[in-house]
Design a protein around this motif. Structure first.
Motif, PDB file in Angstrom:
ATOM      1  N   LYS A 172       0.865  -1.186   0.000  1.00 30.32           N
ATOM      2  CA  LYS A 172       0.000   0.000   0.000  1.00 30.32           C
ATOM      3  C   LYS A 172       0.894   1.226   0.000  1.00 30.32           C
ATOM      4  CE  LYS A 172      -3.882  -2.347   0.877  1.00 30.32           C
ATOM      5  NZ  LYS A 172      -4.974  -2.492  -0.096  1.00 30.32           N
ATOM      6  N   HIS A 185      -2.921   3.712  -2.893  1.00 31.18           N
ATOM      7  CA  HIS A 185      -2.854   2.764  -4.003  1.00 31.18           C
ATOM      8  C   HIS A 185      -2.452   1.400  -3.469  1.00 31.18           C
ATOM      9  CE1 HIS A 185      -3.064   6.187  -6.632  1.00 31.18           C
ATOM     10  NE2 HIS A 185      -1.954   6.681  -6.151  1.00 31.18           N
ATOM     11  N   THR A 186      -2.838   0.363  -4.198  1.00 28.09           N
ATOM     12  CA  THR A 186      -2.449  -1.003  -3.839  1.00 28.09           C
ATOM     13  C   THR A 186      -1.698  -1.634  -5.007  1.00 28.09           C
ATOM     14  OG1 THR A 186      -4.467  -1.224  -2.527  1.00 28.09           O
ATOM     15  CG2 THR A 186      -3.314  -3.266  -3.099  1.00 28.09           C
ATOM     16  N   PHE A 187      -0.628  -2.331  -4.711  1.00 27.03           N
ATOM     17  CA  PHE A 187       0.097  -3.122  -5.723  1.00 27.03           C
ATOM     18  C   PHE A 187       0.234  -4.542  -5.179  1.00 27.03           C
ATOM     19  CE2 PHE A 187       1.400   1.246  -6.216  1.00 27.03           C
ATOM     20  CZ  PHE A 187       1.408   1.444  -7.592  1.00 27.03           C
ATOM     21  N   MET A 188      -0.098  -5.531  -6.001  1.00 26.20           N
ATOM     22  CA  MET A 188      -0.072  -6.920  -5.522  1.00 26.20           C
ATOM     23  C   MET A 188       1.317  -7.549  -5.662  1.00 26.20           C
ATOM     24  SD  MET A 188      -3.759  -8.468  -6.727  1.00 26.20           S
ATOM     25  CE  MET A 188      -3.313 -10.080  -6.061  1.00 26.20           C
ATOM     26  N   THR A 189       2.338  -6.747  -5.544  1.00 28.08           N
ATOM     27  CA  THR A 189       3.710  -7.152  -5.846  1.00 28.08           C
ATOM     28  C   THR A 189       4.162  -8.409  -5.093  1.00 28.08           C
ATOM     29  OG1 THR A 189       4.097  -4.812  -6.166  1.00 28.08           O
ATOM     30  CG2 THR A 189       6.044  -6.225  -6.053  1.00 28.08           C
ATOM     31  N   ALA A 229      11.324  -0.816 -21.653  1.00 28.99           N
ATOM     32  CA  ALA A 229      10.131  -0.822 -20.819  1.00 28.99           C
ATOM     33  C   ALA A 229       8.839  -0.940 -21.620  1.00 28.99           C
ATOM     34  CB  ALA A 229      10.090   0.414 -19.938  1.00 28.99           C
ATOM     35  N   ALA A 230       8.877  -0.571 -22.899  1.00 29.47           N
ATOM     36  CA  ALA A 230       7.661  -0.647 -23.707  1.00 29.47           C
ATOM     37  C   ALA A 230       7.109  -2.064 -23.768  1.00 29.47           C
ATOM     38  CB  ALA A 230       7.949  -0.144 -25.111  1.00 29.47           C
ATOM     39  N   GLY A 232       6.878  -4.213 -21.370  1.00 32.06           N
ATOM     40  CA  GLY A 232       6.008  -4.414 -20.221  1.00 32.06           C
ATOM     41  C   GLY A 232       6.340  -5.629 -19.379  1.00 32.06           C
ATOM     42  N   LEU A 233       5.680  -5.672 -18.241  1.00 28.91           N
ATOM     43  CA  LEU A 233       5.952  -6.666 -17.213  1.00 28.91           C
ATOM     44  C   LEU A 233       5.754  -8.102 -17.688  1.00 28.91           C
ATOM     45  CD1 LEU A 233       6.576  -6.961 -14.168  1.00 28.91           C
ATOM     46  CD2 LEU A 233       4.112  -6.938 -13.773  1.00 28.91           C
ATOM     47  N   LEU A 262       9.877  -6.764 -10.315  1.00 34.76           N
ATOM     48  CA  LEU A 262       8.518  -6.462  -9.853  1.00 34.76           C
ATOM     49  C   LEU A 262       8.500  -5.193  -9.005  1.00 34.76           C
ATOM     50  CD1 LEU A 262       7.210 -10.033  -8.956  1.00 34.76           C
ATOM     51  CD2 LEU A 262       6.743  -8.711 -11.004  1.00 34.76           C
ATOM     52  N   SER A 269       5.649   2.900 -11.341  1.00 34.22           N
ATOM     53  CA  SER A 269       4.256   3.375 -11.352  1.00 34.22           C
ATOM     54  C   SER A 269       4.070   4.485 -10.333  1.00 34.22           C
ATOM     55  CB  SER A 269       3.298   2.227 -11.018  1.00 34.22           C
ATOM     56  OG  SER A 269       3.347   1.237 -12.012  1.00 34.22           O
ATOM     57  N   ARG A 272       5.504   7.677 -11.617  1.00 41.80           N
ATOM     58  CA  ARG A 272       4.650   8.334 -12.618  1.00 41.80           C
ATOM     59  C   ARG A 272       3.486   9.046 -11.948  1.00 41.80           C
ATOM     60  NH1 ARG A 272       5.503   3.677 -15.727  1.00 41.80           N
ATOM     61  NH2 ARG A 272       3.593   2.754 -14.922  1.00 41.80           N
ATOM     62  N   VAL A 273       2.827   8.349 -10.995  1.00 44.08           N
ATOM     63  CA  VAL A 273       1.660   8.926 -10.329  1.00 44.08           C
ATOM     64  C   VAL A 273       2.060  10.163  -9.524  1.00 44.08           C
ATOM     65  CG1 VAL A 273      -0.081   8.507  -8.551  1.00 44.08           C
ATOM     66  CG2 VAL A 273       0.410   6.762 -10.259  1.00 44.08           C
ATOM     67  N   GLN A 276       2.595  13.252 -11.558  1.00 49.48           N
ATOM     68  CA  GLN A 276       1.398  13.901 -12.107  1.00 49.48           C
ATOM     69  C   GLN A 276       0.858  14.985 -11.182  1.00 49.48           C
ATOM     70  OE1 GLN A 276      -1.137  10.545 -12.786  1.00 49.48           O
ATOM     71  NE2 GLN A 276       0.091   9.781 -14.481  1.00 49.48           N
TER      72      GLN A 276
END
Lengths: 347, 347
Positions: A172, A185-189, A229-230, A232-233, A262, A269, A272-273, A276
Motif C-alpha cells: 500500500k 494505491h495497492t500493488f499486488m507485488t 520498458a515498452a 512491459g511486465l 517487480l 508506477s 509516474r503517479v 502527475q
C-alpha cells in the motif's frame, strides 16, 4: 500455559489480527508495549476445537484463538479493553467491520469501531477498514492503523504531505496530510512474486541464495526502468528464465532478479503517479519487514526518490492512538513524555 | 491396442511434443494428415515403466510414450521418417536440440535437425529451437514450426511483413518476412493468468461462468488502456477483487475481467512496439486455441489493429515443410495441388 509474570499495570490488549497470523500487544497506561505474543492463528487458520466437535457459535474459534494467545492477560485484569485491527474485521473475520470512505481522520476511525460482545469478558472493538471509491475502488484493512502509528511518530508541520509505503503481500502507498489519510494505491507485488516463484516455470530454475543478491536485484530494477520498458511486465519477467538459459543469470540470482523487476515496476508506477501532482515532494516513510524495506529503499532511490525513513512498531502505536481517541484508555498526564517520540523511527 | 485401419500410404510421422501433451500426425505422401492422436505424454508426464522398475537408459520413457502413441504406425511401415518439434528438444527432453539464432529460415531449421538414434527403428529428428540474443534474450521451441506452417498457408508478396500471434501459456508474437523469422517477443500472459487465478486472493472470489463473459473481458481491456494506465498491471489486477467487494463485478465475471486486463496489457505492449517501427502494417495472423484466438482478435481490434486471420493445423503443416526441406520426404509431383491452400486458413 499460565504466565507467571506480573500482569499489573496493563491498560490495553491490542491485536494485529491478519489472514495468516495474530500478534497481541500488552500495553501499559502510557502506551508502552510490555509484552508481545505471536501466534499462527490468522483468520484463515484458527485453532480447531479440542475435542474435534463443531463449534456451537460462529465466533467460537476466534474466542479460542484469543484465549490461547492472551487469556491470562484478560483474566488477570477484568474489564481490560480489547482492540483489534486487520482482516479480523473482514467478511471472513469475527465480525465484518464497516469500511470508512477516504479521506479519513483518526477521530473518524475511533468513532467507527465495531463492537463484538463476548460471553465471558469485555467486548472486542474492531477498527474499520478504508474504502476509496472510484472507477477502480481500493480497500485496506489493518494498514490504516499502521499509518496512524507512523504519523504519531513524525514531527512534521501539520500540512506537510507524507507518503507512507507499506510493502508486503499487497503493497500500500498512502498519502497523508494533517493526520488524515487522503489517498492510497495497492500493488499486488508480494503476492505476484510468490505466485510466479511457486507456480510458474520461472520458479523451476531458481535456487535459494545464502544471502540477498543485491546485484541481481539492481539488475531487475534496471530492466524495469530501461529502454525496453515498452514491452512491459508480462514480457520482462520471462527474461528471468532466458537469462538463466543463456548462462547470464545464476540460479541463485534469479529470485532476487525477479524481485527487482517487480518492485521496479511498482516504484516506476508510483513515480509516474507522483509526477502527475506537481507539489512539494512528500516526506517518505517505509513500514514493514526489514529486508523488504531495505529493498524498497534501494528501489526508491534508483528512481530518484529521497532516502526514506523506516518506521517500526507502527501497528501497536496506531492501535494505542485509536484506543485513546475512542476513550478506551485514558491519556497519560501531560507532564509525562510522549512514548512514541523516541525509538519509534529509525533512520 | 492394435489399429486395424489401412496404414499404407503413410510417408511421415510428425510429432508435436510439448511439456504437457504429445500429438502425433500420420501424413500421406502429399502432406495431408491421415490421422491425429493425442496423448497426455508431455515431457514432464511420461508413462511409467509397466513393472515399475527403473529405466535401463534415459530415453526409455520417451520411447515408451512414442510406442504407446504410434507404435502401430511405425511397425506397419519400416523406415518411416519421424520428425518432432517442441519441448522434446529441451534440456529436459529426449535430447537437447540446439537453438538457432534469429533471423532464421526454413532451410536453416531443416539443416539443423538433431538426430536421436533408436534401438529398434529409424531415428527421431528434432527441430531446433530459436534464440534471439540481446540484453534480454528470447527463446522458443515448437512455435518456430507453427510459424512455418502459417507462412506456408499464406499467399502474400515475398517481402510483405507478417505478424503472427501464438497465444497460449506463453504468448509469442513473431515478425516474419520472405519466409524468415526475423524477430519475436514472449509474454507470459497465460501462465500469469493461471497463477493469479489459482494461487492468489483474486481467485478466491471467482466463480465459473456458463459462457465466456465478453462484457467483462471488454471491461478489463478498457482498464488496461484507460487513463489510469500509469498505475500499471500490479495495481490494476487488484481491481478484480475491489470491484467484486463493492458489488460492481459479479463473481462469475471476475475471471474474464482479469483475462481482459492481462491480454489488454499484452496487446498494449505489442501496439507500442509496433508503433516504434513506422513501416507498412504487417498482415496479422493468429494461431492457437479457438476461444483464445477469439479473445485476442477482440483485443487487437480494441487497440486499432486490423482484424486478424485465424490459422489452423499450423504445426502439422510446419512439420511437413521442414520434412520436405530436410529431404525426409519427397515433394509431390508439381501437377498435384498444394495441400495447404485450402482449409488451412479460416477468416
Amino acid at each position: 500455559m499460565a504466565d507467571t509474570a506480573d500482569l499489573s499495570g496493563t491498560s490495553l490488549v491490542a491485536l494485529d489480527w491478519g489472514t495468516s497470523a495474530l500478534r497481541a500487544f500488552r500495553m501499559d497506561t502510557r502506551g508502552h508495549v510490555l509484552e508481545t505474543r505471536h501466534r499462527p492463528w490468522g483468520i484463515m487458520n484458527l485453532p480447531p476445537a479440542i475435542n474435534g466437535t463443531a463449534d456451537p457459535e460462529p465466533g467460537a474459534a476466534f474466542e479460542r484463538a484469543l484465549q490461547d494467545t492472551c487469556g491470562d492477560w484478560l483474566a488477570a485484569t477484568p474489564g481490560l479493553p480489547l482492540l483489534a485491527c486487520g482482516m479480523v474485521g473482514s467478511a471472513q473475520g469475527w465480525r465484518e467491520a464497516k469500511y470508512l470512505p477516504t479521506p479519513t481522520s483518526l477521530d473518524a476511525l475511533a468513532r467507527g469501531l465495531t463492537l463484538v460482545e463476548r460471553r465471558d469478558g469485555p467486548p472486542l472493538h474492531i477498527v474499520p477498514g478504508l474504502l476509496q471509491q472510484g472507477a477502480l475502488p481500493n480497500v485496506m484493512r489493518g494498514e490504516e492503523t499502521q499509518v496512524l502509528g507512523v504519523l504519531a511518530g513524525l514531527a512534521l508541520p501539520a500540512d506537510a504531505p507524507v507518503l507512507i509505503g507499506l510493502p508486503g503481500t499487497h503493497s500500500k502507498w498512502v498519502l497523508a496530510r494533517r493526520g488524515r489519510i487522503e489517498q492510497f494505491h495497492t500493488f499486488m507485488t508480494g503476492e505476484v512474486f510468490a505466485a510466479l516463484r511457486g507456480h510458474t516455470i520461472l520458479g523451476k530454475t531458481m535456487q535459494a541464495a545464502a544471502a540477498p543478491d543485491d546485484d541481481a536485484f539492481a539488475r531487475g530494477l534496471e530492466v524495469a526502468r530501461g529502454s525496453d520498458a515498452a514491452l512491459g511486465l508480462l514480457s520482462h519477467i520471462f527474461s528471468t528464465r532466458t537469462l538463466g538459459l543463456t548462462g547470464a543469470l545464476a540460479p541463485t540470482a534469479q529470485a532476487d532478479y525477479l524481485s527487482g523487476l517487480l518492485i521496479g515496476y511498482e516504484v516506476a508506477s508510483l513515480s509516474r503517479v507522483q509526477g502527475q501532482t506537481p507539489t512539494t515532494p512528500p516526506t517518505l516513510v517505509l513500514c514493514g519487514e526489514p529486508d523488504l524495506c531495505r529493498r524498497y529503499a534501494i528501489a526508491l532511490q534508483t528512481y530518484g526518490f529521497a532516502a526514506p525513513t523506516i518506521a517500526t512498531q507502527a501497528t501497536a502505536i496506531g492501535l494505542w492512538q485509536i484506543a485513546l481517541a475512542a476513550g478506551l484508555v485514558v491519556a497519560p498526564a501531560p507532564s509525562s513524555s510522549h512514548p512514541f517520540t523516541a525509538g519509534s523511527l529509525a533512520a
